[in-house]
Write an enzyme that holds these catalytic residues in place. Sequence first.
Site, PDB file in Angstrom:
ATOM      1  N   ARG A  39       4.568   6.245   6.548  1.00 11.70           N
ATOM      2  CA  ARG A  39       5.717   5.534   5.963  1.00 11.70           C
ATOM      3  C   ARG A  39       6.781   5.359   7.034  1.00 11.70           C
ATOM      4  O   ARG A  39       7.493   6.307   7.382  1.00 11.70           O
ATOM      5  CB  ARG A  39       6.267   6.338   4.794  1.00 11.70           C
ATOM      6  CG  ARG A  39       7.484   5.725   4.095  1.00 11.70           C
ATOM      7  CD  ARG A  39       7.200   4.392   3.472  1.00 11.70           C
ATOM      8  NE  ARG A  39       6.358   4.540   2.287  1.00 11.70           N
ATOM      9  CZ  ARG A  39       5.769   3.502   1.684  1.00 11.70           C
ATOM     10  NH1 ARG A  39       5.898   2.270   2.194  1.00 11.70           N
ATOM     11  NH2 ARG A  39       5.025   3.695   0.618  1.00 11.70           N
ATOM     12  N   ARG A  98      -4.414  -0.727   8.132  1.00 14.63           N
ATOM     13  CA  ARG A  98      -3.422   0.309   8.413  1.00 14.63           C
ATOM     14  C   ARG A  98      -3.921   1.726   8.156  1.00 14.63           C
ATOM     15  O   ARG A  98      -3.270   2.693   8.572  1.00 14.63           O
ATOM     16  CB  ARG A  98      -2.131   0.057   7.638  1.00 14.63           C
ATOM     17  CG  ARG A  98      -2.252   0.085   6.148  1.00 14.63           C
ATOM     18  CD  ARG A  98      -0.890  -0.046   5.504  1.00 14.63           C
ATOM     19  NE  ARG A  98      -0.988  -0.254   4.067  1.00 14.63           N
ATOM     20  CZ  ARG A  98       0.054  -0.159   3.239  1.00 14.63           C
ATOM     21  NH1 ARG A  98       1.245   0.178   3.677  1.00 14.63           N
ATOM     22  NH2 ARG A  98      -0.110  -0.393   1.946  1.00 14.63           N
ATOM     23  N   HIS A 148       4.775  -4.966   9.815  1.00 19.98           N
ATOM     24  CA  HIS A 148       5.696  -4.564   8.743  1.00 19.98           C
ATOM     25  C   HIS A 148       6.764  -3.610   9.287  1.00 19.98           C
ATOM     26  O   HIS A 148       6.890  -2.466   8.861  1.00 19.98           O
ATOM     27  CB  HIS A 148       4.853  -3.896   7.663  1.00 19.98           C
ATOM     28  CG  HIS A 148       5.500  -3.692   6.318  1.00 19.98           C
ATOM     29  ND1 HIS A 148       6.636  -2.954   6.154  1.00 19.98           N
ATOM     30  CD2 HIS A 148       5.117  -4.099   5.093  1.00 19.98           C
ATOM     31  CE1 HIS A 148       6.913  -2.913   4.875  1.00 19.98           C
ATOM     32  NE2 HIS A 148       6.025  -3.605   4.205  1.00 19.98           N
ATOM     33  N   ASP A 206      13.465  -8.207  -1.736  1.00 21.96           N
ATOM     34  CA  ASP A 206      12.062  -8.319  -1.340  1.00 21.96           C
ATOM     35  C   ASP A 206      11.748  -9.811  -1.285  1.00 21.96           C
ATOM     36  O   ASP A 206      11.483 -10.432  -2.315  1.00 21.96           O
ATOM     37  CB  ASP A 206      11.157  -7.603  -2.369  1.00 21.96           C
ATOM     38  CG  ASP A 206       9.749  -7.357  -1.837  1.00 21.96           C
ATOM     39  OD1 ASP A 206       9.011  -6.580  -2.479  1.00 21.96           O
ATOM     40  OD2 ASP A 206       9.412  -7.946  -0.794  1.00 21.96           O
ATOM     41  N   GLU A 254       9.853  -8.181   8.698  1.00 24.58           N
ATOM     42  CA  GLU A 254       8.428  -8.192   9.021  1.00 24.58           C
ATOM     43  C   GLU A 254       8.009  -9.538   9.603  1.00 24.58           C
ATOM     44  O   GLU A 254       8.221 -10.577   8.975  1.00 24.58           O
ATOM     45  CB  GLU A 254       7.645  -7.871   7.749  1.00 24.58           C
ATOM     46  CG  GLU A 254       8.142  -6.595   7.055  1.00 24.58           C
ATOM     47  CD  GLU A 254       7.666  -6.437   5.631  1.00 24.58           C
ATOM     48  OE1 GLU A 254       8.424  -5.859   4.809  1.00 24.58           O
ATOM     49  OE2 GLU A 254       6.558  -6.916   5.314  1.00 24.58           O
TER      50      GLU A 254
HETATM   51  O1  TA6 Z   1       6.720  -5.961   2.537  1.00 22.02           O
HETATM   52  C1  TA6 Z   1       7.407  -5.621   1.404  1.00 22.02           C
HETATM   53  C2  TA6 Z   1       6.457  -4.940   0.440  1.00 22.02           C
HETATM   54  O2  TA6 Z   1       5.421  -5.777   0.093  1.00 22.02           O
HETATM   55  C3  TA6 Z   1       7.231  -4.406  -0.774  1.00 22.02           C
HETATM   56  O3  TA6 Z   1       6.962  -5.134  -1.928  1.00 22.02           O
HETATM   57  C4  TA6 Z   1       6.801  -2.942  -0.870  1.00 22.02           C
HETATM   58  O4  TA6 Z   1       5.752  -2.753  -1.704  1.00 22.02           O
HETATM   59  C5  TA6 Z   1       6.482  -2.629   0.580  1.00 22.02           C
HETATM   60  O5  TA6 Z   1       5.851  -3.776   1.069  1.00 22.02           O
HETATM   61  C6  TA6 Z   1       5.753  -1.358   0.868  1.00 22.02           C
HETATM   62  O6  TA6 Z   1       4.448  -1.401   0.478  1.00 22.02           O
HETATM   63  P1  TA6 Z   1       3.516  -0.099   0.630  1.00 22.02           P
HETATM   64  O7  TA6 Z   1       2.149  -0.540   0.212  1.00 22.02           O
HETATM   65  O8  TA6 Z   1       3.562   0.328   2.076  1.00 22.02           O
HETATM   66  O9  TA6 Z   1       4.091   0.951  -0.265  1.00 22.02           O
END
Ligand code: TA6
Length: 278
Positions: free
Chosen positions: A59, A84, A154, A197, A254
């Site tokens: 994370r 990932r 991301h 978002d 991103e």
């Molecule tokens: O990029 C934004 C997003 O798609 C959000 O909607 C949120 O879900 C984030 O990515 C994180 O996603 P993850 O799968 O890493 O928890």
Amino acid sequence: MITHKKLPNGFEYIEVKNSSAEAKIALQGAHLFHYKRVGEEPILWLSEVSDFEAGKAIRGGVPICWPWFGFHQDRSLPQHGFARTAMWDCVSCSEADEKSSSVILRLTHSQGSLKMWPYLFELDLHLTISDKLTMELKTTNLDRNSFKITQALHTYFSLSHISDAVIKGLDKKPYLDALTWKKEVQEGDITFNQEVDRVYQEVDGEITLSDKNRTLHVRNENSSSVVVWNPWIEKTSRMSAMKEDAYEHMLCIESANAFDDARVVKPQKSHTLKAEIF
Ligand code: TA6
């Protein structure tokens, strides 16, 4: 200096240190989870409670969303694709000079990937670590058929505080609001006082992110979409590996090929998504 390291649980990563910056990259997901210029605070945010475990995405840092961004039609498949949490190979580590280091990591198709995505591929991440961070994600189609990808670098940026954050460079750009699934148009700079978002489209210029301490620049190539995300209070409380106040010090900008910016890669051809952060 470039060193291969392991955490006590065997989790492998590469540590880079040169006279302009330092970085750490996990072999799982080719996941850059630390980048810091000498004499400055880290540029990338990393959750204090992030997992460093096989099969779990880190994370923070720069997760690689590939070969699909967001949810797959088949919800049994992982959000943001499989790259990932897959193990990548280190192809090369080198130092151009005392100020700049280069690391190339590679992922290729496997029995596991073919079950989720029926194509032969080679995926390279080329990182150049200096006072500028350059990330080049090169998809090569080794299949007989063309395939379509959506993807994102991301990037989680570290902030003095979310209330100080200002994004410039997306004024008048259309975006898809992923909270309402409505199409909107950005008016002016972006500041934050609630969950955001959004997938910005038709992005063709440099973006800046300013907070109390610095202004960072993001420049993308072979990309016309940029995702801006902050989960704010309620979503953060439902997110994995995030403390309840995490939203105050992170913001994702991103570099993507998402939604209308999806790319078709023909057999024996490549597409390289490039992002520069400085
Ligand atoms: O990029 C934004 C997003 O798609 C959000 O909607 C949120 O879900 C984030 O990515 C994180 O996603 P993850 O799968 O890493 O928890």
